[in-house]
Scaffold this motif. Structure first.
Motif, mmCIF file in Angstrom:
data_model
loop_
_atom_site.group_PDB
_atom_site.id
_atom_site.type_symbol
_atom_site.label_atom_id
_atom_site.label_comp_id
_atom_site.label_asym_id
_atom_site.label_seq_id
_atom_site.Cartn_x
_atom_site.Cartn_y
_atom_site.Cartn_z
ATOM 1 N N ALA A 48 28.028 58.158 36.361
ATOM 2 C CA ALA A 48 28.425 56.801 36.756
ATOM 3 C C ALA A 48 29.848 56.498 36.276
ATOM 4 N N ARG A 52 33.033 55.578 38.624
ATOM 5 C CA ARG A 52 33.765 54.328 38.378
ATOM 6 C C ARG A 52 35.230 54.598 38.055
ATOM 7 N N LEU A 59 33.336 48.494 40.259
ATOM 8 C CA LEU A 59 31.915 48.817 40.360
ATOM 9 C C LEU A 59 31.207 48.366 39.099
ATOM 10 N N THR A 64 25.909 51.205 39.244
ATOM 11 C CA THR A 64 26.392 52.567 39.484
ATOM 12 C C THR A 64 25.449 53.591 38.854
ATOM 13 N N GLN A 68 23.388 56.595 40.755
ATOM 14 C CA GLN A 68 23.305 57.982 40.290
ATOM 15 C C GLN A 68 21.854 58.442 40.189
ATOM 16 N N ALA A 88 26.868 58.242 47.497
ATOM 17 C CA ALA A 88 27.984 57.665 46.741
ATOM 18 C C ALA A 88 29.014 57.014 47.661
ATOM 19 N N TYR A 91 27.607 53.777 48.986
ATOM 20 C CA TYR A 91 27.651 52.768 47.925
ATOM 21 C C TYR A 91 29.062 52.189 47.781
ATOM 22 N N ARG A 95 30.481 48.335 48.575
ATOM 23 C CA ARG A 95 31.150 47.569 47.529
ATOM 24 C C ARG A 95 32.563 47.165 47.941
#
Length: 134
Positions: A48, A52, A59, A64, A68, A88, A91, A95
């Motif tokens: 994570a 990030r 994030l 996060t 994962q 990922a 995601y 965001r």
């Protein structure tokens, strides 16, 4: 994310149904269980943090880590080279990152992970005395 969680729980349930949980719990070593859970937690936190660190959008840490965890469950159903970038990048896109930025972020994070893993394996190979890199 929920699909990955459901698949993981389903596979775990199928495995437990085919075994004897009573006998398994009698031989369980709590110290090894704690060590495995601790290593898993550190791995999820590191993954994570890696994502990030490369992200172009802010994030949330907890969210996060959950992503994962979802990626880990999707690896049961799909190869890691497919599941990690797919989940990922989706995601990151949700965001607020554009698709090119999301894919670039995932690519950079995975490249950094590959380099660090290769260096760790090389060091362990040399220090273990098994031959390896010279």
């Amino acid at each position: 994310m929920w699909l990955g969680l459901l698949a993981g729980v389903g596979l775990l349930a199928a495995e437990l149904a085919a075994s004897d949980p009573g006998a398994m719990l009698q031989t369980l070593r709590v110290s090894w269980l704690a060590a495995a859970l601790g290593c898993t937690a550190v791995s999820l936190l590191a993954a994570a943090h890696n994502l990030r660190g490369f992200a172009t959008v802010p994030l949330r840490a907890g969210e996060t880590v959950l992503v994962q965890l979802a990626i880990g469950f999707t690896r049961i159903l799909m190869p890691s080279a497919v599941s990690t970038p797919a989940v990922a990048s989706r995601y990151l896109n949700r965001r607020g990152a554009s698709w090119p930025a999301a894919l670039g972020t995932v690519s950079a994070a995975q490249l950094a992970q590959l380099i660090v893993t290769t260096l760790i394996v090389a060091v362990l190979s040399v220090t273990s005395g098994s031959g390896g890199v010279r």
